[in-house]
Design a protein around this motif. Sequence first.
Motif, PDB file in Angstrom:
ATOM      1  N   ILE A 119     -18.034  23.973 -39.346  1.00 16.21           N
ATOM      2  CA  ILE A 119     -18.079  25.200 -40.159  1.00 16.21           C
ATOM      3  C   ILE A 119     -18.915  26.302 -39.655  1.00 16.21           C
ATOM      4  CG2 ILE A 119     -18.508  26.378 -42.661  1.00 16.21           C
ATOM      5  CD1 ILE A 119     -17.384  23.567 -43.635  1.00 16.21           C
ATOM      6  N   ALA A 123     -17.725  29.839 -37.790  1.00 13.91           N
ATOM      7  CA  ALA A 123     -18.040  31.183 -38.083  1.00 13.91           C
ATOM      8  C   ALA A 123     -18.914  31.963 -37.282  1.00 13.91           C
ATOM      9  CB  ALA A 123     -18.788  30.827 -39.527  1.00 13.91           C
ATOM     10  N   PRO A 218     -24.709  35.835 -41.999  1.00 14.95           N
ATOM     11  CA  PRO A 218     -23.427  35.728 -42.830  1.00 14.95           C
ATOM     12  C   PRO A 218     -22.692  34.499 -42.691  1.00 14.95           C
ATOM     13  CG  PRO A 218     -23.508  37.765 -41.700  1.00 14.95           C
ATOM     14  CD  PRO A 218     -24.801  37.122 -41.245  1.00 14.95           C
ATOM     15  N   ALA A 219     -22.849  33.627 -41.273  1.00 12.46           N
ATOM     16  CA  ALA A 219     -22.264  32.327 -41.195  1.00 12.46           C
ATOM     17  C   ALA A 219     -23.114  31.313 -41.883  1.00 12.46           C
ATOM     18  CB  ALA A 219     -22.610  32.000 -39.660  1.00 12.46           C
ATOM     19  N   HIS A 222     -21.743  31.551 -45.485  1.00  8.78           N
ATOM     20  CA  HIS A 222     -20.450  30.841 -45.341  1.00  8.78           C
ATOM     21  C   HIS A 222     -20.358  29.465 -45.447  1.00  8.78           C
ATOM     22  CE1 HIS A 222     -15.995  30.098 -44.575  1.00  8.78           C
ATOM     23  NE2 HIS A 222     -16.524  29.078 -43.356  1.00  8.78           N
ATOM     24  N   TRP A 223     -21.500  28.925 -44.699  1.00  4.73           N
ATOM     25  CA  TRP A 223     -21.793  27.424 -44.744  1.00  4.73           C
ATOM     26  C   TRP A 223     -22.233  27.099 -45.980  1.00  4.73           C
ATOM     27  CZ3 TRP A 223     -26.474  25.139 -45.665  1.00  4.73           C
ATOM     28  CH2 TRP A 223     -26.359  23.604 -45.283  1.00  4.73           C
ATOM     29  N   HIS A 224     -23.102  27.833 -46.718  1.00  4.51           N
ATOM     30  CA  HIS A 224     -23.635  27.551 -47.896  1.00  4.51           C
ATOM     31  C   HIS A 224     -22.562  27.206 -49.084  1.00  4.51           C
ATOM     32  CE1 HIS A 224     -26.635  28.647 -51.422  1.00  4.51           C
ATOM     33  NE2 HIS A 224     -26.588  27.461 -51.306  1.00  4.51           N
ATOM     34  N   ARG A 225     -21.708  28.445 -49.073  1.00  2.00           N
ATOM     35  CA  ARG A 225     -20.521  28.525 -49.962  1.00  2.00           C
ATOM     36  C   ARG A 225     -20.023  27.175 -49.756  1.00  2.00           C
ATOM     37  NH1 ARG A 225     -20.834  34.181 -48.920  1.00  2.00           N
ATOM     38  NH2 ARG A 225     -19.267  33.968 -47.272  1.00  2.00           N
ATOM     39  N   SER A 226     -19.407  26.696 -48.529  1.00  6.08           N
ATOM     40  CA  SER A 226     -18.686  25.630 -48.320  1.00  6.08           C
ATOM     41  C   SER A 226     -19.268  24.526 -48.914  1.00  6.08           C
ATOM     42  CB  SER A 226     -18.352  25.629 -46.662  1.00  6.08           C
ATOM     43  OG  SER A 226     -17.705  26.472 -46.316  1.00  6.08           O
TER      44      SER A 226
END
Length: 250
Positions: A119, A123, A218-219, A222-226
Amino acid sequence: MSADPAAEADGAALLIACALGIERFALRGADLGAAAGAVTVLRTGMGPQSAERAVTRALTGRSSGGSGERRTGPGGWPTAVIATGFCAGLAPGMHPGDIVVADETRDPAGRTVCAGPRILADALSHPLPGGPRRAVHIGPVVGSDHVVRGAERAALHSTGAIAVDMESAATLRTAVGHGVRPVAAVRVVVDAPEHELVRIGTLRGGISAFRILRTVLPAFFHWHRSSLLPGGELDGHASPPDHPGRDVSL
């Protein structure tokens, strides 16, 4: 209580740990409002022992060896931890500014499996509008308590590791030692086999690595939200490592 797990997890915290002031400076300008919850950028200081102490304090409120309460976000979501900053690349062909995403970290105390390396790599592989190209490698990152050069660098690479730094392994090992949580390590190469720090290209390599480090947040978000979504790749361990590292750059 919210019926939506993702909404309930909006306050889940993210701890981003780096060792140096210049690394923290590179990370300072991002829009932290893009994160899923509270974000802390922690400067740990150099070396594995400094990382252990700083991460323990951040997660428990106690110094290393203490038994403080494990810190979680609303709904009991554990604080996710990412170790980041600069590293030395071990694989031939790496260049300053390349990104390394760990699938595991290793040091004499053991290994820590990272959550969702693909992931992160996906990203980070997307080029930013008007920004520099980002070459991304996935593989093991090994911890050291000193700067690694020459023959020692080659010996570490022979074990399958693709990068070395002084804090990532200690940071992640300490983080999971204080409770199950998503952990990751993302490092930017400042020093590589054909571009060692003792050579004349050091300044240019450092500038390249700094510019790339400024683009990674930003990546991370994104990883944290995932990591907050049930049933995703971050539920459980990452897939088995693909040694000696897989280049996923575009």
